[in-house]
Write an enzyme that holds these catalytic residues in place. Structure first.
Site, mmCIF file in Angstrom:
data_model
loop_
_atom_site.group_PDB
_atom_site.id
_atom_site.type_symbol
_atom_site.label_atom_id
_atom_site.label_comp_id
_atom_site.label_asym_id
_atom_site.label_seq_id
_atom_site.Cartn_x
_atom_site.Cartn_y
_atom_site.Cartn_z
ATOM 1 N N TYR A 1 -9.129 2.146 16.273
ATOM 2 C CA TYR A 1 -8.251 2.889 15.150
ATOM 3 C C TYR A 1 -8.326 4.334 15.454
ATOM 4 C CZ TYR A 1 -6.885 3.804 10.514
ATOM 5 O OH TYR A 1 -6.156 4.223 9.430
ATOM 6 N N PRO B 1 -4.634 -2.439 0.087
ATOM 7 C CA PRO B 1 -5.325 -3.512 0.632
ATOM 8 C C PRO B 1 -6.084 -3.324 1.820
ATOM 9 C CG PRO B 1 -3.020 -4.074 -0.054
ATOM 10 C CD PRO B 1 -3.275 -2.522 -0.325
ATOM 11 N N LYS C 1 -5.182 6.823 16.112
ATOM 12 C CA LYS C 1 -4.907 7.806 15.305
ATOM 13 C C LYS C 1 -5.093 9.266 15.602
ATOM 14 C CE LYS C 1 -3.917 5.419 11.571
ATOM 15 N NZ LYS C 1 -2.474 5.148 11.096
ATOM 16 N N ASN D 1 4.502 4.469 9.337
ATOM 17 C CA ASN D 1 3.460 4.220 8.405
ATOM 18 C C ASN D 1 2.634 2.975 8.622
ATOM 19 O OD1 ASN D 1 1.918 3.964 5.367
ATOM 20 N ND2 ASN D 1 3.202 2.081 5.679
ATOM 21 N N GLY E 1 0.928 -1.100 0.171
ATOM 22 C CA GLY E 1 -0.117 0.030 0.018
ATOM 23 C C GLY E 1 0.951 1.076 0.032
HETATM 24 N N1 LIG Z 1 -5.344 3.471 2.745
HETATM 25 C C1 LIG Z 1 -5.997 4.491 3.237
HETATM 26 O O1 LIG Z 1 -6.750 5.271 2.801
HETATM 27 C C2 LIG Z 1 -5.700 5.166 4.432
HETATM 28 C C3 LIG Z 1 -6.449 6.050 5.176
HETATM 29 C C4 LIG Z 1 -5.980 6.403 6.679
HETATM 30 C C5 LIG Z 1 -4.879 6.078 7.238
HETATM 31 N N2 LIG Z 1 -3.917 5.207 6.395
HETATM 32 C C6 LIG Z 1 -2.916 4.668 7.191
HETATM 33 O O2 LIG Z 1 -1.814 4.466 6.499
HETATM 34 C C7 LIG Z 1 -0.903 3.246 6.842
HETATM 35 C C8 LIG Z 1 -0.664 2.532 5.789
HETATM 36 O O3 LIG Z 1 -1.729 1.699 5.285
HETATM 37 P P1 LIG Z 1 -1.964 1.096 3.993
HETATM 38 O O4 LIG Z 1 -3.309 1.467 3.518
HETATM 39 O O5 LIG Z 1 -1.050 1.294 3.166
HETATM 40 O O6 LIG Z 1 -2.371 -0.605 4.553
HETATM 41 P P2 LIG Z 1 -1.680 -1.884 4.176
HETATM 42 O O7 LIG Z 1 -2.564 -2.714 4.806
HETATM 43 O O8 LIG Z 1 -1.624 -1.918 2.620
HETATM 44 O O9 LIG Z 1 -0.163 -1.759 4.596
HETATM 45 C C9 LIG Z 1 0.091 -1.689 5.951
HETATM 46 C C10 LIG Z 1 1.570 -2.569 5.987
HETATM 47 O O10 LIG Z 1 2.045 -2.336 7.426
HETATM 48 C C11 LIG Z 1 2.379 -3.555 8.002
HETATM 49 N N3 LIG Z 1 2.191 -3.973 9.268
HETATM 50 C C12 LIG Z 1 1.149 -4.183 9.922
HETATM 51 N N4 LIG Z 1 1.533 -4.300 11.201
HETATM 52 C C13 LIG Z 1 2.777 -4.042 11.430
HETATM 53 C C14 LIG Z 1 3.751 -4.041 12.578
HETATM 54 N N5 LIG Z 1 3.149 -4.390 13.873
HETATM 55 N N6 LIG Z 1 4.910 -3.696 12.387
HETATM 56 C C15 LIG Z 1 5.535 -3.349 11.340
HETATM 57 N N7 LIG Z 1 4.607 -3.663 10.239
HETATM 58 C C16 LIG Z 1 3.364 -4.012 10.140
HETATM 59 C C17 LIG Z 1 1.646 -4.655 7.191
HETATM 60 O O11 LIG Z 1 2.508 -6.009 7.133
HETATM 61 C C18 LIG Z 1 1.514 -3.810 5.568
HETATM 62 O O12 LIG Z 1 2.723 -4.111 4.876
HETATM 63 C C19 LIG Z 1 -1.607 2.860 8.110
HETATM 64 O O13 LIG Z 1 -1.150 3.577 9.294
HETATM 65 C C20 LIG Z 1 -2.980 3.304 8.015
HETATM 66 O O14 LIG Z 1 -3.647 3.538 9.094
HETATM 67 C C21 LIG Z 1 -4.237 4.616 5.401
#
Ligand SMILES: NC(=O)c1ccc[n+]([C@@H]2O[C@H](COP(=O)([O-])OP(=O)(O)OC[C@H]3O[C@@H](n4cnc5c(N)ncnc54)[C@H](O)[C@@H]3O)[C@@H](O)[C@H]2O)c1
Length: 253
Positions: A153, A191, A157, A87, A17
């Site tokens: 969550y 994802p 955040k 992240n 992601g």
């Molecule tokens: N995608 C969105 O729209 C969105 C919106 C708001 C916030 N976010 C934030 O952005 C960040 C990335 O999210 P994303 O959408 O890319 O999700 P994602 O699920 O695609 O990726 C998250 C990654 O974090 C890793 N991970 C999980 N737990 C872990 C741990 N304990 N230690 C190390 N790595 C760990 C996973 O293996 C994965 O590779 C997150 O903090 C999420 O909360 C995303």
């Protein structure tokens, strides 16, 4: 190209992601990047595709000792880091009525304790940098407006949002060359948002061009802002919070 030349970055959760897109874009802009993830295979694939500018390391962001190892491994591979992107994350569903204490603690340990440990480890070494340094924390739109299906969550955040400001102000008070800002995305096509419990709907948005009605954002939409906040172009920006949400905060539907 070259906006991060000479910079050394650590990106957590870099195997998927946003972390993947941020790592790739940092490398495109000339940074050397340490990609960490709890899932080493995924981070290794991304690092291998980037090439010699990148390495992958296994890391659970909750593990305090491992943060010291990651920083030392970064110094050994490339030098003292100038950029940390906190992240890594996961999303666990549960409302104020259904969320168990166990789930609440699991969610906040990864999303809040993990960011605290990352900021602390980074400040500890970045404070001696002779180049400006930048910490970017992934918060969420959920921190700004609440989101009832995900009580833990949103709590985590929200904590990331205010902790970011405390880190930034401390660094300013101490005259450290470190800025710290939070990002607040929503609906970016990864994802995480496609998983069943989140259920984000909409067409995938191409990396450039017009956003389709009801479409999801592209990971590059966040990665490009990260480049700006990581680079010295944003040298007068700290303690800030930046939505990447196509206006969702002000117009939710
Ligand atoms: N995608 C969105 O729209 C969105 C919106 C708001 C916030 N976010 C934030 O952005 C960040 C990335 O999210 P994303 O959408 O890319 O999700 P994602 O699920 O695609 O990726 C998250 C990654 O974090 C890793 N991970 C999980 N737990 C872990 C741990 N304990 N230690 C190390 N790595 C760990 C996973 O293996 C994965 O590779 C997150 O903090 C999420 O909360 C995303």
């Amino acid at each position: 190209m070259g906006r991060l030349k000479g910079k050394i970055a650590i990106v957590t959760g870099a195997g998927s992601g946003l972390g993947k897109a941020i790592s790739e874009t940092f490398a495109d802009e000339g940074a050397q990047v340490v990609l960490t993830d709890i899932d080493l295979d995924s981070a290794t694939k991304v690092a291998n595709a980037i090439g010699t500018q990148a390495i992958a390391l296994q890391q659970d962001v909750v593990d305090e000792q491992r943060w010291d190892d990651i920083v030392q491994a970064t110094i050994d591979a490339f030098g003292t880091p100038h950029i940390l992107v906190n992240n890594a994350g996961l999303v666990l569903p549960g409302t104020i009525e259904s969320c168990s204490l166990e789930l609440f603690r699991k969610q906040t340990s990864v999303m809040l304790d993990g960011v605290f440990l990352g900021c602390r480890a980074a400040v500890n070494v970045m404070k001696a940098n002779d180049q400006p340094s930048s910490i970017i924390n992934l918060s969420s739109m959920a921190a700004l407006q609440g989101y009832s299906p995900f009580i833990a969550y949103t709590a985590a955040k929200g904590g990331v949002r205010s902790m970011t400001k405390s880190v930034a102000l401390h660094c300013k008070e101490q005259n450290y060359p470190i800025r710290c800002n939070s990002l607040h995305p929503a609906g970016i096509d990864t994802p995480m948002v496609r998983q069943e419990s989140v259920g984000a709907a909409g067409d995938a948005t191409p990396a450039t061009g017009i956003i389709p009605l009801g479409g999801l954002g592209h990971p590059d939409d966040v990665a490009k802002l990260c480049v700006y906040l990581a680079s010295d172009e944003s040298r007068f920006m700290t303690a800030g919070e930046y939505p990447v949400d196509n206006g969702l905060l002000y117009k939710p539907d």
